[in-house]
Design a protein around this motif. Structure first.
Motif, short mmCIF file in Angstrom:
data_model
loop_
_atom_site.label_atom_id
_atom_site.label_comp_id
_atom_site.label_asym_id
_atom_site.label_seq_id
_atom_site.Cartn_x
_atom_site.Cartn_y
_atom_site.Cartn_z
N UNK A 189 0.32 -0.83 -0.18
CA UNK A 189 -0.47 -0.04 0.06
C UNK A 189 1.21 1.09 0.06
N UNK A 190 2.39 1.50 -0.31
CA UNK A 190 2.94 2.19 -0.52
C UNK A 190 2.20 3.88 -1.53
N UNK A 191 1.88 3.05 -3.05
CA UNK A 191 1.96 3.45 -3.45
C UNK A 191 0.38 3.72 -4.09
N UNK A 192 0.16 3.05 -3.81
CA UNK A 192 -1.58 2.62 -4.20
C UNK A 192 -2.18 1.43 -3.64
N UNK A 193 -3.40 1.76 -3.10
CA UNK A 193 -3.93 0.45 -1.89
C UNK A 193 -4.34 -0.91 -2.57
N UNK A 216 -13.13 -4.53 5.61
CA UNK A 216 -13.80 -3.90 6.63
C UNK A 216 -12.59 -3.37 7.36
N UNK A 217 -11.53 -4.32 8.06
CA UNK A 217 -10.66 -3.84 9.57
C UNK A 217 -10.29 -2.92 8.99
N UNK A 235 -7.97 0.94 9.64
CA UNK A 235 -6.89 0.56 9.89
C UNK A 235 -6.28 1.60 8.91
N UNK A 236 -6.73 1.70 7.53
CA UNK A 236 -6.23 2.84 6.86
C UNK A 236 -6.32 3.97 6.76
#
Length: 284
Positions: A145-149, A184-185, A189-190
């Motif tokens: 998830x550095x550049x994209x999710x 969902x979790x 967290x994001x």
């Protein structure tokens, strides 16, 4: 977020899949910790046996959720986890360690990442199907998830592919609903990762008292059934109340579809605030 895709030992992963275990002690030779990888983060299994016919990238075949991190000796690790290390006996475990270490001598200490709630997919997922390609030169792991999710995209793809049939037959209680809940979790967290509030040293110390919960960015949370309780530390209601309520509103806005409860964590003798009347208050 802090999910990781890790090139995994094929024999270890296949043993866990074929035995139907929902738990794995994911051991590493390296003592270096991952950045922002904590209890609740997801580790995805990259399996070199599933190579994309065109891109030649390795496939992701499942994942587990990090539950605990420790460091221990080889003997202690086998004594504690036995076959949850991914091998049917100690000799196979030692052989894998020697192969990974590229030496007959064993390392004195290993890093242990306890993974729970493991799920295997019905087929491999390739990053090129959901975003960027996995680097061909990848030797160990990559952050997703550095550049994209990519975590959310992988889980969305997993919901379409389904759960491995053999693994599902050994875990009849397992359903796609679990992937939905994991998604969902990770969304929650994001949101917490993106909150950059400058908590004071006292607030950080206060929230650490809640050791039984998961922590992200100075905020703790707990999941029970399908409800999340989010704990925010307050050491001075007079000076911190407006910032805390603002953080709560941000979390609520980004997670409107989730069942959230907010709890303000205060010291035992601290006074609360009228602004906190809509939330739970916990004294510790």
């Amino acid at each position: 977020m802090s999910s990781i895709a890790y090139i995994s030992d094929e024999k270890m992963i296949e043993y866990i899949r074929s035995s139907g275990s929902r738990n794995l002690n994911f051991w590493r030779l390296s003592m270096r910790n991952f950045d922002q990888f904590s209890e609740g983060s997801l580790l995805f299994f990259v399996d070199g046996r599933y190579m994309h016919s065109k891109t030649r990238e390795k496939g992701i075949i499942g994942y587990g959720q990090a539950a605990a991190f420790t460091k221990m000796s080889v003997d202690k690790m086998w004594e504690k986890y036995e076959t949850q290390n991914g091998y049917h006996n100690r000799d196979s475990f030692i052989e894998a360690l020697q192969s990974t270490n590229k030496a007959e001598t064993l390392p004195k200490t290993l890093q242990s990442i306890e993974l729970n709630n493991i799920i295997f997919f019905k087929g491999p997922i390739y990053l090129s199907e959901v975003g960027d390609k996995m680097p061909k030169q990848l030797e160990s792991y990559m952050y997703l998830d550095k550049d994209e999710q990519l975590t959310q995209a992988i889980l969305d793809k997993a919901l379409k592919i389904g759960i491995d049939s053999w693994y599902s037959s050994l875990n009849p209680e397992l359903s796609l609903r679990e992937i939905v809940e994991d998604k969902e979790e990770q969304e929650i967290r994001e949101t917490l990762y993106r909150i950059t509030h400058p908590w004071s040293t006292q607030q950080f110390k206060l929230i650490q008292v809640l050791k039984e919960f998961r922590h992200v960015n100075g905020i703790a949370y707990d999941k029970k059934d399908n409800q999340y309780t989010i704990y925010l530390p307050c050491t001075s209601a007079r000076t911190q109340q407006y910032a805390i309520v603002g953080i709560i509103e941000t979390i609520k806005k980004e997670n409107k579809d989730k069942n959230l409860v907010f709890s303000i964590v205060l010291r035992e003798s601290a006074k609360s605030s009228d602004l906190f009347s809509d939330y739970q208050v916990v004294h510790v």
